[in-house]
Design an enzyme around this catalytic site. Structure first.
Site, short mmCIF file in Angstrom:
data_model
loop_
_atom_site.label_atom_id
_atom_site.label_comp_id
_atom_site.label_asym_id
_atom_site.label_seq_id
_atom_site.Cartn_x
_atom_site.Cartn_y
_atom_site.Cartn_z
N HIS A 158 42.28 45.02 33.94
CA HIS A 158 41.85 43.63 33.99
C HIS A 158 42.29 42.92 35.27
O HIS A 158 41.79 41.84 35.57
CB HIS A 158 42.39 42.88 32.76
N ASP A 366 42.61 37.16 41.88
CA ASP A 366 42.38 37.24 40.43
C ASP A 366 41.41 38.36 40.14
O ASP A 366 40.40 38.51 40.85
CB ASP A 366 41.80 35.92 39.91
#
Length: 470
Positions: A158, A366
């Site tokens: 992730h 991110d």
């Protein structure tokens, strides 16, 4: 039909039908897949035990079975607070200056992964598909192989994957990546992170990457692909139209007394660029004095990982910057930054998003960033707000009609805020329509189904990504 075994650091226990509260989109999607495939979700309970005994706490709610174990305090300190969050997390977010290399952390990480393998092993049947999640459990697939598991096993990361020139600073990096090659499918959020991984595999391990992006290793073919994660679009839109969302919308609108609202929603983490965001807003207030009293920044930042020193430091830094900016620009009837250290239910957040004229999503790095997608989904298409998005968020590769900014440049972000405030309605609608199509069409269900198909061995050819330059 094959069962699906999901393994993650923590388990989201499904809520019984009619239970209060809301789960995140990822939990909803995985629980749906688990129901469809008669699956099990395994991981750490979040609880401590004086002595690890491998006891499994099994629950079954709405056809989803969860299985959790407790960990010893030393496990939590070395595996979770240590190697996962003080070594891998900062390194994977390009913060080598914050990365701590401690041999005890590494030993605890391998010990807990071995405990996961021992505990989940009795639950795995011969035809099951095994889906491992995130940086906490990178070597788990290899440990299951060592115990004789021949099932198809996939890993989804992730977070970002760092460039090879950063990853080689990690002691025993070759062993860590070598263990990952025991998976059948390795998924990344974006082509950029995938390209960094494949570059490492070629440069540091001397392996060849096939034109379809697969890797031949030890007589096996590993599929490495980008699977950009999305939100549960239908669930989120339904929530945005709920009574709770409407109440939150009206409450925020009333409280700002006609002023424009910018919103940021982030975990309290140095990767989110909150300090730089506050400085950019402060620059905006100073550069555009005619607008300074007409704009409010609502920053929601729930604390996280309070046992890690760097997280304590960022909280202190943000409190200091908030005080400085508010002290310089506030008056008796106006405070420019509303800095809130608590979380809100998803439906309330949807109402806040809809009330905000600008979504300010400016992480320094991110893996994806689902706040950007939630902000888009929550907007009124007739009168949408403007998304200001960091070019270093994984979402920027999909949401190209946002105002993309360099979060390290306070001038760039300040100017983007001004541009967003001045943007004509026709342009806002045009941009939002394109953003919404991406969020709607590539939602979390699409992501889940694509990964599960790859794990089944379907449609795994892919395309070869552009490789990172060393």
């Amino acid at each position: 039909m094959s069962r699906l075994i999901v393994i993650s650091n923590r388990v989201s226990v499904p809520k019984a039908a009619g239970a209060a509260g809301a789960q995140g989109g990822l939990a909803v999607a995985l629980n749906s897949a688990l129901r469809e495939h008669r699956g099990i979700w395994f991981g750490w309970s979040g609880q401590e035990t004086e002595e690890f005994n491998g006891h499994l706490n099994m629950q079954r709610i709405d056809d989803v079975t969860t299985a959790t174990i407790d960990l010893e305090p030393q496990d939590i300190d070395e595996y979770y607070n240590g190697y996962a969050n003080r070594t891998l997390w900062p390194l994977f977010h390009y913060r080598i200056d914050l990365t701590e290399y401690d041999r005890n952390f590494g030993e605890g990480y391998e010990r807990v992964n071995a405990r996961f393998a021992d505990s989940v092993l009795p639950l795995i049947e011969p035809d099951d598909l095994v889906w491992v999640h995130d940086y906490h459990l990178l070597p788990l697939g290899s440990m299951l192989r060592q115990k004789g598991v021949k099932n198809r096993i996939g890993l989804f990361l992730h977070t970002p994957w760092p460039p090879a020139r950063l990853l080689v600073s990690l002691p025993f990096h070759e062993r860590l990546v070598g263990s990952m090659l025991e998976y059948d499918v390795i998924g990344f959020q974006t082509e950029e992170w995938l390209g960094s991984f494949l570059h490492y595999v070629e440069k540091e391990m001397g392996l060849s990457v096939n034109k379809d992006g697969t890797i031949d290793y030890d007589g096996r073919r590993i599929v490495a692909r980008a699977f950009p994660i999305g939100i549960d679009y239908e669930e989120f839109v339904e929530g945005a139209e709920s009574a709770e969302a409407l109440e939150a919308y009206e409450h925020l609108k009333a409280s700002v007394r006609g002023r424009k609202v910018m919103i940021g929603v982030d975990r309290l983490d140095y990767s989110k660029g909150l300090g730089e965001r506050f400085e950019s807003f402060g620059r905006f207030l100073g550069d555009y004095t005619d607008l300074a009293s007409k704009v409010v920044l609502l920053q929601i930042a729930p604390p996280s990982r309070g046992d890690v020193a760097s997280y304590q430091q960022i909280r202190e830094d943000l409190e200091r910057k908030t005080g400085h900016i508010n002290g310089a620009h506030a008056d008796v009837a106006f405070v420019p930054i509303r800095y809130v250290n608590r979380g809100y239910p998803r439906r309330q957040l949807a109402g806040f998003y809809r009330a905000a004229d600008i979504g300010l999503v400016t992480p320094l790095r991110d893996g994806m960033n689902l706040v950007a997608k939630e902000y888009v989904a929550a907007q009124n298409p007739e009168y949408p707000g403007v998304l200001v998005l960091s070019q270093f968020a994984g979402a920027a590769l999909q949401l190209t009609d946002a105002l993309l900014v360099n979060p390290h440049s306070i001038e760039d972000v300040s100017e983007a805020i001004k541009r967003a405030l001045d943007m004509p309605l026709a342009e806002r609608r045009s941009r939002h329509e394109k953003l919404l199509a991406s969020v709607r069409d590539e939602d979390v269900v699409f992501w889940r189904d694509e990964f599960v198909k790859a794990l089944f061995g379907e449609g795994t050819s892919g395309t070869s990504p552009q490789k990172e330059v060393a």
